[in-house]
Design an enzyme around this catalytic site. Structure first.
Site, PDB file in Angstrom:
ATOM      1  N   GLU A 152       0.825  -1.227   0.000  1.00 48.88           N
ATOM      2  CA  GLU A 152       0.000   0.000   0.000  1.00 48.88           C
ATOM      3  C   GLU A 152       0.852   1.267   0.000  1.00 48.88           C
ATOM      4  O   GLU A 152       2.064   1.221   0.222  1.00 48.88           O
ATOM      5  CB  GLU A 152      -0.957   0.010   1.199  1.00 48.88           C
ATOM      6  CG  GLU A 152      -0.234   0.002   2.535  1.00 48.88           C
ATOM      7  CD  GLU A 152      -0.984   0.736   3.636  1.00 48.88           C
ATOM      8  OE1 GLU A 152      -1.482   1.857   3.392  1.00 48.88           O
ATOM      9  OE2 GLU A 152      -1.057   0.199   4.752  1.00 48.88           O
ATOM     10  N   VAL A 174      -5.394   0.561   3.046  1.00 47.48           N
ATOM     11  CA  VAL A 174      -5.595  -0.888   2.896  1.00 47.48           C
ATOM     12  C   VAL A 174      -6.843  -1.151   2.049  1.00 47.48           C
ATOM     13  O   VAL A 174      -6.815  -1.966   1.113  1.00 47.48           O
ATOM     14  CB  VAL A 174      -5.705  -1.570   4.278  1.00 47.48           C
ATOM     15  CG1 VAL A 174      -6.207  -3.004   4.149  1.00 47.48           C
ATOM     16  CG2 VAL A 174      -4.349  -1.543   4.985  1.00 47.48           C
ATOM     17  N   LYS A 227      -5.155  11.007   1.071  1.00 47.34           N
ATOM     18  CA  LYS A 227      -5.287   9.631   1.570  1.00 47.34           C
ATOM     19  C   LYS A 227      -6.575   9.080   0.962  1.00 47.34           C
ATOM     20  O   LYS A 227      -7.654   9.622   1.195  1.00 47.34           O
ATOM     21  CB  LYS A 227      -5.353   9.684   3.097  1.00 47.34           C
ATOM     22  CG  LYS A 227      -5.679   8.374   3.776  1.00 47.34           C
ATOM     23  CD  LYS A 227      -5.720   8.563   5.294  1.00 47.34           C
ATOM     24  CE  LYS A 227      -6.449   7.428   5.981  1.00 47.34           C
ATOM     25  NZ  LYS A 227      -6.652   7.679   7.422  1.00 47.34           N
ATOM     26  N   ASP A 270     -16.403   5.607  14.634  1.00 47.86           N
ATOM     27  CA  ASP A 270     -15.200   5.561  13.808  1.00 47.86           C
ATOM     28  C   ASP A 270     -14.749   4.122  13.588  1.00 47.86           C
ATOM     29  O   ASP A 270     -14.068   3.529  14.428  1.00 47.86           O
ATOM     30  CB  ASP A 270     -14.082   6.398  14.448  1.00 47.86           C
ATOM     31  CG  ASP A 270     -12.907   6.595  13.496  1.00 47.86           C
ATOM     32  OD1 ASP A 270     -12.890   5.953  12.435  1.00 47.86           O
ATOM     33  OD2 ASP A 270     -12.013   7.393  13.832  1.00 47.86           O
ATOM     34  N   SER A 297     -12.914   1.891  10.564  1.00 54.18           N
ATOM     35  CA  SER A 297     -12.192   2.031   9.302  1.00 54.18           C
ATOM     36  C   SER A 297     -12.905   1.320   8.161  1.00 54.18           C
ATOM     37  O   SER A 297     -13.424   0.209   8.329  1.00 54.18           O
ATOM     38  CB  SER A 297     -10.789   1.445   9.438  1.00 54.18           C
ATOM     39  OG  SER A 297     -10.139   1.459   8.184  1.00 54.18           O
ATOM     40  N   ALA A 298     -12.879   1.954   6.986  1.00 53.51           N
ATOM     41  CA  ALA A 298     -13.428   1.324   5.779  1.00 53.51           C
ATOM     42  C   ALA A 298     -12.633   0.070   5.390  1.00 53.51           C
ATOM     43  O   ALA A 298     -13.102  -0.748   4.595  1.00 53.51           O
ATOM     44  CB  ALA A 298     -13.432   2.319   4.622  1.00 53.51           C
ATOM     45  N   ASP A 299     -11.447  -0.093   5.980  1.00 53.84           N
ATOM     46  CA  ASP A 299     -10.671  -1.317   5.713  1.00 53.84           C
ATOM     47  C   ASP A 299     -11.469  -2.559   6.085  1.00 53.84           C
ATOM     48  O   ASP A 299     -11.377  -3.595   5.415  1.00 53.84           O
ATOM     49  CB  ASP A 299      -9.376  -1.344   6.548  1.00 53.84           C
ATOM     50  CG  ASP A 299      -8.363  -0.282   6.133  1.00 53.84           C
ATOM     51  OD1 ASP A 299      -8.572   0.380   5.109  1.00 53.84           O
ATOM     52  OD2 ASP A 299      -7.364  -0.130   6.870  1.00 53.84           O
ATOM     53  N   LYS A 327      -3.035  -2.080  15.906  1.00 54.63           N
ATOM     54  CA  LYS A 327      -2.473  -1.224  16.966  1.00 54.63           C
ATOM     55  C   LYS A 327      -3.484  -0.998  18.050  1.00 54.63           C
ATOM     56  O   LYS A 327      -4.684  -0.902  17.783  1.00 54.63           O
ATOM     57  CB  LYS A 327      -2.225   0.153  16.381  1.00 54.63           C
ATOM     58  CG  LYS A 327      -1.003   0.252  15.586  1.00 54.63           C
ATOM     59  CD  LYS A 327      -0.583   1.708  15.588  1.00 54.63           C
ATOM     60  CE  LYS A 327       0.703   1.816  14.852  1.00 54.63           C
ATOM     61  NZ  LYS A 327       0.511   1.468  13.456  1.00 54.63           N
TER      62      LYS A 327
HETATM   63  N1  PSU Z   1      -2.143   1.498  10.647  1.00 55.50           N
HETATM   64  C1  PSU Z   1      -0.819   1.580  10.695  1.00 55.50           C
HETATM   65  N2  PSU Z   1      -0.133   2.237   9.718  1.00 55.50           N
HETATM   66  C2  PSU Z   1      -0.789   2.824   8.674  1.00 55.50           C
HETATM   67  C3  PSU Z   1      -2.220   2.727   8.622  1.00 55.50           C
HETATM   68  C4  PSU Z   1      -2.850   2.061   9.620  1.00 55.50           C
HETATM   69  O1  PSU Z   1      -0.211   1.060  11.606  1.00 55.50           O
HETATM   70  O2  PSU Z   1      -0.133   3.433   7.804  1.00 55.50           O
HETATM   71  C5  PSU Z   1      -2.943   3.316   7.449  1.00 55.50           C
HETATM   72  C6  PSU Z   1      -3.318   2.211   6.445  1.00 55.50           C
HETATM   73  O3  PSU Z   1      -3.209   2.744   5.147  1.00 55.50           O
HETATM   74  C7  PSU Z   1      -4.782   1.953   6.774  1.00 55.50           C
HETATM   75  C8  PSU Z   1      -5.231   3.330   7.142  1.00 55.50           C
HETATM   76  O4  PSU Z   1      -5.512   1.417   5.706  1.00 55.50           O
HETATM   77  O5  PSU Z   1      -4.169   3.885   7.897  1.00 55.50           O
HETATM   78  C9  PSU Z   1      -6.515   3.310   7.949  1.00 55.50           C
HETATM   79  O6  PSU Z   1      -7.014   4.607   8.075  1.00 55.50           O
HETATM   80  P1  PSU Z   1      -8.467   4.829   8.660  1.00 55.50           P
HETATM   81  O7  PSU Z   1      -8.376   4.422  10.091  1.00 55.50           O
HETATM   82  O8  PSU Z   1      -8.728   6.304   8.488  1.00 55.50           O
HETATM   83  O9  PSU Z   1      -9.400   3.972   7.850  1.00 55.50           O
HETATM   84 MN    MN Z   2     -11.885   6.395  10.598  1.00 52.49          MN
END
Ligand code: PSU
Ligand code: MN
Length: 304
Positions: free
Chosen positions: A26, A108, A88, A140, A142-144, A161
């Protein structure tokens, strides 16, 4: 060409055409996950690690509105230097960046979408997004996670994490039918540390066994991805109390400053790095390399 918007790097194209192993990587981790120049150095090192392990790396991003599967070193440098000024890009953002011809660093979720379009089935990263702590009031998530529910790509990561709520993240994945596989471990790794208070769904001890499960899932027509959680090597793991207190402080500051939405994860990553005096960054780099090695072995077994 599968898709008029997609540019598959010739090296990646050749590997895919010949049923050779390819590992997706990614780009949000480059632009928003680590500072410059360590971000670029790491991205290039990860690509080399995949090559040395016998697979072809395909770093994924959007460059001038084109969906790229496989970047040149110059494109990696561009994203790393631009850092947080690059958009992003998650699923929601893709059409805007394509329509405006801009650059985008893929999360991701977005990386999975582009990998799937190209036919790349294995993807290595550091950590996935998840259900954030306090999500019962902020919503909140994540869309992941939603992407893992619907897109056929296996993601090798070092667990999640503890900026996230690990228990709720596992519950969400369970609801959506996404298996969480522990590589040589029963405990869900917590990114900087090898274990957490939670267990994975299945422990598998070899790349061959993992590839067999991915194949079975594909052949059964079960849509969606898988999470392969690979613990950070012992020598690079962080003391739990050190990382926990840095995360607590970063979360408090994010709350005080009203950081939310897509800014939340990059803010927390950067603050944790500052608060640990860069120690968390060294751990982060090592666990990504470790994930690239396992993902390569799985991709090789998957093609065999
Ligand atoms: N967690 C990490 N390092 C990262 C990310 C997450 O330890 O770089 C990044 C990844 O690209 C992940 C994104 O897909 O953050 C998730 O962001 P959000 O929580 O806004 O969906
Ligand atoms: Mn988010």
């Amino acid at each position: 060409m599968l898709n008029d918007f997609l540019d598959i790097h010739p090296e990646v194209r050749a590997a895919l055409d010949n049923n050779q192993p390819v590992v997706a990587l990614e780009s949000t981790i480059i632009s928003h996950g680590m500072p410059y120049p360590q971000n670029v150095e790491t991205a290039l090192k990860v690509s080399n690690t995949v090559r040395e392990a016998g697979a072809t790396p395909a770093t994924i991003a959007i460059i001038n509105g084109r969906l790229k599967v496989g970047l040149t070193p110059e494109e990696i440098e561009l994203l790393g230097k631009a850092g947080q000024s690059v958009t992003k890009v998650s699923r929601r953002d893709i059409p805007f960046i394509v329509a405006s011809g801009k650059h985008g660093a893929t999360t991701v979720a977005a990386t999975m979408i582009l990998a799937d379009m190209a036919g790349v089935r294995v993807f290595a990263t550091g950590g996935i997004g998840g259900v954030h702590r306090g999500a019962e009031t902020t919503f909140d998530v994540s869309a992941d996670l939603q992407e893992l529910a619907q897109t056929n790509v296996a993601v090798v990561c070092a667990g999640a994490k503890s900026i996230l709520d690990l228990g709720l993240t596992l519950e969400y994945l369970e609801t959506h039918g996404v298996p969480v596989i522990g590589y040589q471990t029963e405990s869900l790794p917590a990114f900087y540390t090898q274990s957490s208070d939670f267990n994975v769904d299945y422990r598998l001890d070899s790349a061959d066994e993992i590839a067999a499960v991915l194949k079975a899932k594909q052949q059964l027509g079960l849509k969606g991805g898988s999470v392969i959680a690979n613990p950070i090597p012992t020598e690079y793991a962080m003391p739990k109390d050190v990382i926990d207190s840095a995360i607590e402080q970063a979360l408090r500051e994010a709350d005080e400053q009203g950081i939310h939405g897509k800014a939340s994860t990059p803010f927390l990553l950067a603050r944790v790095c500052e608060l640990t005096g860069g120690d968390s960054l060294s751990s982060n780099i090592q666990l990504v390399l470790n994930n690239a090695r396992l993902a390569s072995a799985i991709a090789i077994a998957y093609c065999a």
